[in-house]
Design a protein around this motif. Structure first.
Motif, PDB file in Angstrom:
ATOM      1  N   VAL A 243      55.356  52.228  67.106  1.00 22.01           N
ATOM      2  CA  VAL A 243      54.727  51.431  66.046  1.00 22.01           C
ATOM      3  C   VAL A 243      53.664  50.510  66.655  1.00 22.01           C
ATOM      4  O   VAL A 243      52.540  50.418  66.162  1.00 22.01           O
ATOM      5  CB  VAL A 243      55.795  50.604  65.292  1.00 22.01           C
ATOM      6  CG1 VAL A 243      55.142  49.557  64.408  1.00 22.01           C
ATOM      7  CG2 VAL A 243      56.686  51.513  64.477  1.00 22.01           C
TER       8      VAL A 243
ATOM      9  N   PHE B 288      50.686  52.536  67.776  1.00 16.18           N
ATOM     10  CA  PHE B 288      49.883  52.927  66.609  1.00 16.18           C
ATOM     11  C   PHE B 288      48.998  51.775  66.165  1.00 16.18           C
ATOM     12  O   PHE B 288      47.807  51.945  65.881  1.00 16.18           O
ATOM     13  CB  PHE B 288      50.815  53.334  65.469  1.00 16.18           C
ATOM     14  CG  PHE B 288      50.120  53.428  64.137  1.00 16.18           C
ATOM     15  CD1 PHE B 288      50.238  52.406  63.206  1.00 16.18           C
ATOM     16  CD2 PHE B 288      49.323  54.511  63.845  1.00 16.18           C
ATOM     17  CE1 PHE B 288      49.568  52.477  61.996  1.00 16.18           C
ATOM     18  CE2 PHE B 288      48.651  54.593  62.633  1.00 16.18           C
ATOM     19  CZ  PHE B 288      48.785  53.572  61.699  1.00 16.18           C
ATOM     20  N   THR B 289      49.571  50.574  66.153  1.00 12.43           N
ATOM     21  CA  THR B 289      48.798  49.396  65.751  1.00 12.43           C
ATOM     22  C   THR B 289      47.610  49.198  66.682  1.00 12.43           C
ATOM     23  O   THR B 289      46.491  48.917  66.242  1.00 12.43           O
ATOM     24  CB  THR B 289      49.721  48.160  65.793  1.00 12.43           C
ATOM     25  OG1 THR B 289      50.837  48.408  64.956  1.00 12.43           O
ATOM     26  CG2 THR B 289      48.996  46.918  65.347  1.00 12.43           C
TER      27      THR B 289
ATOM     28  N   ASP C  76      44.896  51.699  65.911  1.00  8.79           N
ATOM     29  CA  ASP C  76      44.146  51.355  64.699  1.00  8.79           C
ATOM     30  C   ASP C  76      43.207  50.176  64.956  1.00  8.79           C
ATOM     31  O   ASP C  76      42.063  50.169  64.500  1.00  8.79           O
ATOM     32  CB  ASP C  76      45.142  50.998  63.587  1.00  8.79           C
ATOM     33  CG  ASP C  76      44.818  51.734  62.286  1.00  8.79           C
ATOM     34  OD1 ASP C  76      44.130  52.778  62.359  1.00  8.79           O
ATOM     35  OD2 ASP C  76      45.221  51.268  61.223  1.00  8.79           O
ATOM     36  N   LEU C  77      43.697  49.203  65.702  1.00  7.84           N
ATOM     37  CA  LEU C  77      42.838  48.071  66.046  1.00  7.84           C
ATOM     38  C   LEU C  77      41.678  48.534  66.923  1.00  7.84           C
ATOM     39  O   LEU C  77      40.539  48.105  66.759  1.00  7.84           O
ATOM     40  CB  LEU C  77      43.646  46.990  66.775  1.00  7.84           C
ATOM     41  CG  LEU C  77      44.531  46.129  65.893  1.00  7.84           C
ATOM     42  CD1 LEU C  77      45.519  45.335  66.736  1.00  7.84           C
ATOM     43  CD2 LEU C  77      43.690  45.194  65.033  1.00  7.84           C
TER      44      LEU C  77
ATOM     45  N   PHE D 290      38.978  49.948  64.914  1.00 13.20           N
ATOM     46  CA  PHE D 290      38.172  48.904  64.273  1.00 13.20           C
ATOM     47  C   PHE D 290      37.220  48.297  65.306  1.00 13.20           C
ATOM     48  O   PHE D 290      36.038  48.105  65.047  1.00 13.20           O
ATOM     49  CB  PHE D 290      39.085  47.816  63.694  1.00 13.20           C
ATOM     50  CG  PHE D 290      38.337  46.698  63.024  1.00 13.20           C
ATOM     51  CD1 PHE D 290      37.978  45.564  63.741  1.00 13.20           C
ATOM     52  CD2 PHE D 290      37.958  46.785  61.697  1.00 13.20           C
ATOM     53  CE1 PHE D 290      37.261  44.534  63.146  1.00 13.20           C
ATOM     54  CE2 PHE D 290      37.240  45.760  61.089  1.00 13.20           C
ATOM     55  CZ  PHE D 290      36.899  44.631  61.827  1.00 13.20           C
TER      56      PHE D 290
ATOM     57  N   THR E 117      33.793  49.772  66.207  1.00 13.31           N
ATOM     58  CA  THR E 117      32.596  49.466  65.402  1.00 13.31           C
ATOM     59  C   THR E 117      32.369  47.962  65.280  1.00 13.31           C
ATOM     60  O   THR E 117      31.386  47.526  64.714  1.00 13.31           O
ATOM     61  CB  THR E 117      32.762  50.049  63.981  1.00 13.31           C
ATOM     62  OG1 THR E 117      34.057  49.668  63.498  1.00 13.31           O
ATOM     63  CG2 THR E 117      32.661  51.561  63.998  1.00 13.31           C
ATOM     64  N   HIS E 118      33.320  47.176  65.765  1.00 12.70           N
ATOM     65  CA  HIS E 118      33.149  45.719  65.696  1.00 12.70           C
ATOM     66  C   HIS E 118      33.531  45.109  67.040  1.00 12.70           C
ATOM     67  O   HIS E 118      34.490  44.359  67.144  1.00 12.70           O
ATOM     68  CB  HIS E 118      34.053  45.121  64.601  1.00 12.70           C
ATOM     69  CG  HIS E 118      33.881  45.692  63.245  1.00 12.70           C
ATOM     70  ND1 HIS E 118      34.174  46.999  62.925  1.00 12.70           N
ATOM     71  CD2 HIS E 118      33.416  45.142  62.088  1.00 12.70           C
ATOM     72  CE1 HIS E 118      33.940  47.225  61.648  1.00 12.70           C
ATOM     73  NE2 HIS E 118      33.461  46.120  61.119  1.00 12.70           N
TER      74      HIS E 118
ATOM     75  N   ASP F 262      34.412  41.290  67.402  1.00 13.01           N
ATOM     76  CA  ASP F 262      35.223  40.597  66.393  1.00 13.01           C
ATOM     77  C   ASP F 262      36.380  39.896  67.092  1.00 13.01           C
ATOM     78  O   ASP F 262      37.322  40.541  67.554  1.00 13.01           O
ATOM     79  CB  ASP F 262      35.749  41.611  65.358  1.00 13.01           C
ATOM     80  CG  ASP F 262      36.431  40.911  64.197  1.00 13.01           C
ATOM     81  OD1 ASP F 262      37.429  40.195  64.449  1.00 13.01           O
ATOM     82  OD2 ASP F 262      35.979  41.055  63.054  1.00 13.01           O
TER      83      ASP F 262
ATOM     84  N   LYS G 206      38.867  37.932  66.138  1.00 12.85           N
ATOM     85  CA  LYS G 206      40.217  38.009  65.572  1.00 12.85           C
ATOM     86  C   LYS G 206      40.851  39.361  65.900  1.00 12.85           C
ATOM     87  O   LYS G 206      42.009  39.442  66.301  1.00 12.85           O
ATOM     88  CB  LYS G 206      40.136  37.816  64.060  1.00 12.85           C
ATOM     89  CG  LYS G 206      41.330  37.041  63.499  1.00 12.85           C
ATOM     90  CD  LYS G 206      41.134  36.704  62.030  1.00 12.85           C
ATOM     91  CE  LYS G 206      42.485  36.739  61.318  1.00 12.85           C
ATOM     92  NZ  LYS G 206      42.357  37.039  59.881  1.00 12.85           N
ATOM     93  N   ALA G 207      40.043  40.417  65.785  1.00  8.92           N
ATOM     94  CA  ALA G 207      40.580  41.749  66.086  1.00  8.92           C
ATOM     95  C   ALA G 207      40.933  41.834  67.566  1.00  8.92           C
ATOM     96  O   ALA G 207      41.954  42.416  67.937  1.00  8.92           O
ATOM     97  CB  ALA G 207      39.536  42.800  65.724  1.00  8.92           C
TER      98      ALA G 207
ATOM     99  N   TYR H 193      44.239  40.111  68.150  1.00  6.51           N
ATOM    100  CA  TYR H 193      45.338  40.971  67.690  1.00  6.51           C
ATOM    101  C   TYR H 193      45.607  42.052  68.733  1.00  6.51           C
ATOM    102  O   TYR H 193      46.730  42.325  69.109  1.00  6.51           O
ATOM    103  CB  TYR H 193      44.975  41.626  66.357  1.00  6.51           C
ATOM    104  CG  TYR H 193      45.443  40.890  65.127  1.00  6.51           C
ATOM    105  CD1 TYR H 193      44.756  39.771  64.662  1.00  6.51           C
ATOM    106  CD2 TYR H 193      46.569  41.295  64.430  1.00  6.51           C
ATOM    107  CE1 TYR H 193      45.162  39.099  63.537  1.00  6.51           C
ATOM    108  CE2 TYR H 193      46.998  40.623  63.299  1.00  6.51           C
ATOM    109  CZ  TYR H 193      46.287  39.525  62.848  1.00  6.51           C
ATOM    110  OH  TYR H 193      46.693  38.843  61.734  1.00  6.51           O
TER     111      TYR H 193
ATOM    112  N   TYR I 115      49.124  42.638  70.822  1.00 10.51           N
ATOM    113  CA  TYR I 115      50.007  43.809  70.745  1.00 10.51           C
ATOM    114  C   TYR I 115      50.039  44.572  72.062  1.00 10.51           C
ATOM    115  O   TYR I 115      51.040  45.196  72.400  1.00 10.51           O
ATOM    116  CB  TYR I 115      49.581  44.710  69.581  1.00 10.51           C
ATOM    117  CG  TYR I 115      49.946  44.104  68.265  1.00 10.51           C
ATOM    118  CD1 TYR I 115      48.969  43.671  67.372  1.00 10.51           C
ATOM    119  CD2 TYR I 115      51.274  43.890  67.918  1.00 10.51           C
ATOM    120  CE1 TYR I 115      49.299  43.077  66.168  1.00 10.51           C
ATOM    121  CE2 TYR I 115      51.621  43.282  66.725  1.00 10.51           C
ATOM    122  CZ  TYR I 115      50.630  42.869  65.855  1.00 10.51           C
ATOM    123  OH  TYR I 115      50.976  42.259  64.690  1.00 10.51           O
TER     124      TYR I 115
END
Lengths: 59, 84
Positions: free
Chosen positions: B13, B16-17, B20-21, B24, B27-28, B31, B33-34, B37, B41
């Motif tokens: 899990v 996977f997170t 996905d981050l 994101f 393309t950013h 960022d 905050k990303a 995160y 993780y």
């Protein structure tokens, strides 16, 4: 269901050139706090959670 | 699910997170905050993998040498039903 005339020349679509595709840039807004649920859905971003339901996407 | 399967599931899990981050962040890239995160993780995943390595067997070779014994061979082989 909105008809195509409803979109023409209204709001965000007003100054969009014809025949050009446009994809909104994603902003880092919300993330699912239950990661196990996100894992089953297939994304951690609620904004991208668009299950296909046979006709059009929900959400 | 027993303890081992639960821990492996949790690692899945978190991994996977991170994927996905990472998509994101592709393309950013700036960022903040990303990025926070992702680093958060990544840290959790490292701890979970280290814990799994100690309790059961190493998931990557980086966790295989626990000083006293090279444990990379402890992992069950896929053709022996090793895939969880």
């Amino acid at each position: 269901m909105m008809d195509y005339q409803d979109y023409a020349g209204v709001g965000a679509w007003k100054n969009r050139p014809l025949a050009m595709a446009y994809v909104e840039i994603q902003r880092f807004d919300k993330v699912y706090d239950d990661l196990e649920k996100a894992y089953r859905i297939g994304t951690i971003f609620p904004d991208l959670n668009k299950p296909f339901n046979g006709r059009r996407c929900e959400g | 699910m027993n303890g081992k399967e639960q821990l492996l599931f949790n690692i899945g899990v978190v991994d996977f997170t991170m994927v996905d981050l990472g998509l994101f962040l592709d393309t950013h890239p700036t960022d903040q905050k990303a990025l926070e995160y992702y680093q958060h993780y990544a840290q959790i995943k490292k701890q979970l993998c280290r814990e799994f390595g100690k309790k059961y067997y190493p998931l990557t070779m980086a966790e295989a040498d626990s000083g006293k014994k090279w444990s990379w061979g402890d992992a069950p082989l896929p053709w022996e039903g090793g895939c969880a």
